[in-house]
Design an enzyme around this catalytic site. Structure first.
Site, PDB file in Angstrom:
ATOM      1  N   ASN A 252      -7.621  -4.463  54.026  1.00 55.56           N
ATOM      2  CA  ASN A 252      -9.067  -3.524  53.356  1.00 55.56           C
ATOM      3  C   ASN A 252      -9.607  -4.519  52.869  1.00 55.56           C
ATOM      4  O   ASN A 252     -10.890  -4.743  52.409  1.00 55.56           O
ATOM      5  CB  ASN A 252      -8.292  -2.956  52.392  1.00 55.56           C
ATOM      6  CG  ASN A 252      -8.335  -1.631  53.048  1.00 55.56           C
ATOM      7  OD1 ASN A 252      -8.589  -1.043  54.307  1.00 55.56           O
ATOM      8  ND2 ASN A 252      -7.696  -1.014  52.645  1.00 55.56           N
TER       9      ASN A 252
ATOM     10  N   MET B 188     -33.953  60.543  57.301  1.00 55.50           N
ATOM     11  CA  MET B 188     -35.168  61.224  56.624  1.00 55.50           C
ATOM     12  C   MET B 188     -34.722  61.375  54.941  1.00 55.50           C
ATOM     13  O   MET B 188     -34.755  61.968  54.064  1.00 55.50           O
ATOM     14  CB  MET B 188     -35.646  62.430  56.958  1.00 55.50           C
ATOM     15  CG  MET B 188     -35.523  62.458  58.310  1.00 55.50           C
ATOM     16  SD  MET B 188     -36.703  61.675  58.952  1.00 55.50           S
ATOM     17  CE  MET B 188     -38.359  61.645  58.783  1.00 55.50           C
TER      18      MET B 188
ATOM     19  N   ASP C 255      -9.384   1.705  58.305  1.00 55.11           N
ATOM     20  CA  ASP C 255      -9.177   2.983  58.650  1.00 55.11           C
ATOM     21  C   ASP C 255      -9.300   2.500  59.993  1.00 55.11           C
ATOM     22  O   ASP C 255      -8.377   2.898  61.047  1.00 55.11           O
ATOM     23  CB  ASP C 255     -11.112   3.434  59.186  1.00 55.11           C
ATOM     24  CG  ASP C 255     -10.787   3.532  57.312  1.00 55.11           C
ATOM     25  OD1 ASP C 255      -9.733   3.841  56.652  1.00 55.11           O
ATOM     26  OD2 ASP C 255     -12.309   4.366  57.181  1.00 55.11           O
TER      27      ASP C 255
ATOM     28  N   ASP D 189     -27.890  60.376  51.059  1.00 52.29           N
ATOM     29  CA  ASP D 189     -28.582  61.751  51.270  1.00 52.29           C
ATOM     30  C   ASP D 189     -29.738  61.768  50.512  1.00 52.29           C
ATOM     31  O   ASP D 189     -28.994  61.800  49.132  1.00 52.29           O
ATOM     32  CB  ASP D 189     -27.847  62.859  52.140  1.00 52.29           C
ATOM     33  CG  ASP D 189     -29.086  63.659  52.500  1.00 52.29           C
ATOM     34  OD1 ASP D 189     -30.467  64.580  52.391  1.00 52.29           O
ATOM     35  OD2 ASP D 189     -28.510  63.832  53.368  1.00 52.29           O
ATOM     36  N   ASP D 190     -31.010  62.037  49.937  1.00 50.68           N
ATOM     37  CA  ASP D 190     -31.484  62.217  49.106  1.00 50.68           C
ATOM     38  C   ASP D 190     -31.754  64.049  48.882  1.00 50.68           C
ATOM     39  O   ASP D 190     -32.138  64.786  47.578  1.00 50.68           O
ATOM     40  CB  ASP D 190     -33.000  62.523  49.183  1.00 50.68           C
ATOM     41  CG  ASP D 190     -33.676  63.290  50.309  1.00 50.68           C
ATOM     42  OD1 ASP D 190     -33.236  63.029  51.395  1.00 50.68           O
ATOM     43  OD2 ASP D 190     -35.126  64.071  50.516  1.00 50.68           O
TER      44      ASP D 190
ATOM     45  N   GLU E   9      -1.236   3.763  53.626  1.00 45.25           N
ATOM     46  CA  GLU E   9      -0.995   2.876  54.928  1.00 45.25           C
ATOM     47  C   GLU E   9       0.714   3.581  55.263  1.00 45.25           C
ATOM     48  O   GLU E   9       1.661   3.132  55.818  1.00 45.25           O
ATOM     49  CB  GLU E   9       0.006   1.640  54.428  1.00 45.25           C
ATOM     50  CG  GLU E   9      -0.155   1.432  53.749  1.00 45.25           C
ATOM     51  CD  GLU E   9      -0.533   1.059  52.141  1.00 45.25           C
ATOM     52  OE1 GLU E   9       0.338   0.331  50.954  1.00 45.25           O
ATOM     53  OE2 GLU E   9      -1.309   1.945  52.182  1.00 45.25           O
TER      54      GLU E   9
END
Length: 457
Positions: free
Chosen positions: A338, A55, A347, A9-10, A373
Site C-alpha cells: 500500500n 362523486m 486493491d 364517502d360524503d 489482507e
C-alpha cells in the site's frame, strides 16, 4: 383475516352501511367524508384498503385516487372505487387514475367482501416486501420506490389461455398495439408455458371445453415460479359464483364479456404495474442481502457471512462425526504494498489473490475475506493433513507468479502465510478452532513468512 379499511364517502348513510358490513366481518373500519381527510388518513395511519366514493364535492374520487397513487408512501394501498356510475368510460378513468377495482352501487355483499379480502392478501404481501426492503437498506423506502422501475417502458408480456378462435383473435387484436400477447389454446400446455416463461400477466378464459379454468388458476398459484404472477379471468355473464370462487383462490382481477378494449387494457396495465412494483422490491431485497454478505472488493463472502455460517458447518460436522478444517491466510508485508503502490495497487493485489484463492478451493469450501489482507477458507469433510496440502498449494501458487499492479504493466512478488487447524473430537468449539488457526498463522509469520503452519487436531 383482519385489516384496516378506510371508507370514504360524503354521505353519512353510505359510510354507515359499508361500516356495518365490514365490522360484521371483523375488519377495523376508518372513515372519511372528503378527499383531503382520506389522503391524510392514508399518509398518517396504516390503511390496508380504501373504499372510495367517486362523486364527492371539491375533490372527487378520481383526484383522490390519483394523488394516493402518485405518492410513493401511499401508492401501494389498494383503492376500490364505489360509484353509482356504470359507464365503461368511468371505470377506465378510474383505472387510469390508479384504481385497483370498481364496485357499482348498490354494492353486492359477496362481491364486496371477496374483493376486499383478495386485496388485503395482496396488500399484506406488498407490506412484507416493503418492510424487508426498508429494513435492509440505509436509504428510505420512499427514495427507493420513487426511482423509475427498470422495465417501466417495456411492453408487457401477456399469456392468453383461450381455446375459441373468435374470442382469442378479438383479444389479441385489442392488445396488439400495447402488449406482446402469446397464445395457448390448450390449458395444459398453457400451464407449462406460464411456468417456463417470464410473463407479466396471464389472462384465462372461463370458456374451456374440457378443463376447469379455476383448476388452472389453482395450479398457477401452487407453483413457486407463478405464485405471484397476476391472473385475470375473462368470464361470461352469469358466472358470478365462479368469479367469487376465483377471487378466493387468488386471481387478481376479472372482466365479464362483452369485453371493452379500453377497460381490458387499463386493467392489465394495473396488474402489470403492481407486479413490476413488487418485483422491484424483491430484487432490491435480494440485492441488499447479497451486498450484506459479500465483500465488495473481492466478491468473496465477508466476515458477517463467515460468522453466521461457520457455526452451521461446525455443528453439522460434529453431528455427523465428519472432519472440518479451516485456514487463515495473511498477505505478507501488505502495508509496504500500500505504501509503495497506493491503495489502488493494494486493491489490485487483493482482487487477484481472491481470484487465485477461489481457483484453488472446491465449490463446497467457504472462502471469505476476513478483514484487511486476511482471508479464511473453511473446508468441510477435510482432514487436517489434506487441508495442510491445500494450504501449501495456495502458498506456492501465490509465490510462483508475480501480481500485476496498476495499468502500467508493473508486477511485484507477493507471498502469503497460512495457519491451519481442524476439528477436535470432544469439547471443541468454533472459537477454539479459529484460535488455533490464528496461533498457527502467527507462528508462520514469526518463522519468516511465506510458509504454512498447521495445528494438529
Amino acid at each position: 383475516m383482519t385489516a384496516r379499511i378506510l371508507v370514504v364517502d360524503d354521505i353519512p348513510a353510505n359510510v354507515k352501511l359499508l361500516e356495518v358490513r365490514l365490522l360484521a366481518e371483523y375488519f377495523e373500519v376508518l372513515t372519511a367524508t372528503n378527499g383531503p381527510d382520506a389522503i391524510e388518513t392514508c399518509e398518517n395511519g396504516k390503511v390496508d384498503v380504501v373504499l372510495l366514493d367517486v362523486m364527492m364535492p371539491n375533490m372527487d374520487g378520481f383526484e383522490v385516487c390519483r394523488r394516493l397513487k402518485n405518492d410513493p408512501a401511499t401508492a401501494h394501498i389498494p383503492v376500490v372505487m364505489i360509484t353509482a356510475l356504470d359507464q365503461v368510460s368511468d371505470r377506465i378513468r378510474g383505472l387510469e387514475a390508479g384504481a385497483d377495482d370498481f364496485l357499482t352501487k348498490p354494492v353486492n355483499d359477496l362481491q364486496l367482501m371477496t374483493r376486499v379480502k383478495s386485496l388485503v392478501r395482496l396488500k399484506m404481501l406488498t407490506d412484507e416486501i416493503r418492510l424487508r426492503a426498508s429494513t435492509t437498506r440505509n436509504i428510505g423506502i420512499e427514495e427507493l420506490l420513487s426511482r423509475g422501475l427498470p422495465n417501466d417502458g417495456e411492453a408487457p408480456r401477456v399469456l392468453l389461455v383461450d381455446e375459441r378462435p373468435a374470442s382469442y383473435e378479438r383479444i389479441q387484436k385489442m392488445l396488439r398495439s400495447n402488449m406482446n400477447v402469446e397464445l395457448a389454446t390448450d390449458p395444459h400446455s398453457g400451464f407449462f408455458q406460464a411456468a417456463e416463461t417470464s410473463y407479466d400477466c396471464v389472462v384465462i378464459s372461463t370458456a374451456l371445453t374440457d378443463f376447469d379454468p379455476l383448476r388452472l388458476c389453482s395450479q398457477l398459484r401452487s407453483l413457486d415460479r407463478t405464485r405471484f404472477l397476476p391472473i385475470v379471468l375473462l368470464a361470461e355473464l352469469g358466472e358470478e359464483e365462479r368469479i367469487i370462487r376465483g377471487l378466493e383462490l387468488g386471481i387478481n382481477d376479472y372482466l365479464v364479456r362483452p369485453i371493452d378494449q379500453q377497460e381490458l387494457t387499463a386493467r392489465l396495465r394495473t396488474q402489470v404495474r403492481r407486479k413490476r412494483y413488487n418485483d422491484h422490491l424483491r430484487a432490491s431485497v435480494a440485492q441488499t442481502i447479497e451486498m450484506a454478505v459479500t465483500d465488495g472488493l473481492t466478491g468473496l463472502h465477508n466476515r458477517r457471512y463467515l460468522d453466521s455460517h461457520l457455526q452451521t458447518l461446525f455443528d453439522r460436522a460434529v453431528a455427523r462425526r465428519r472432519s472440518l478444517s479451516v485456514m487463515i491466510t495473511d498477505l505478507d508485508r501488505f502495508k509496504s504494498i500500500n505504501d509503495t503502490y497506493g491503495h489502488d495497487g493494494g486493491d489490485d493485489v487483493l482482487r487477484e489473490f481472491a481470484r487465485r484463492l477461489r481457483q484453488n478451493v472446491r465449490g463446497i469450501d467457504l472462502a471469505c475475506r476476513y478483514g484487511g489482507e486476511e482471508f479464511v477458507v473453511v473446508m468441510p469433510d477435510t482432514e487436517g493433513h489434506i487441508a495442510e496440502k491445500v494450504a501449501e498449494r495456495i502458498r506456492a501458487e501465490i509465490a510462483s507468479t508475480p501480481f500485476a499492479v496498476g495499468k502500467g504493466g508493473q508486477t511485484l512478488d507477493v507471498t502469503v502465510s497460512v495457519g491451519v487447524s481442524s476439528l477436535k473430537r470432544g469439547s471443541d468449539t468454533v472459537a477454539d478452532m479459529m484460535k488455533r488457526a490464528d496461533v498457527a498463522l502467527y507462528e508462520a509469520k514469526s518463522a519468516g513468512r511465506n510458509r504454512v503452519v498447521a495445528k494438529a487436531a
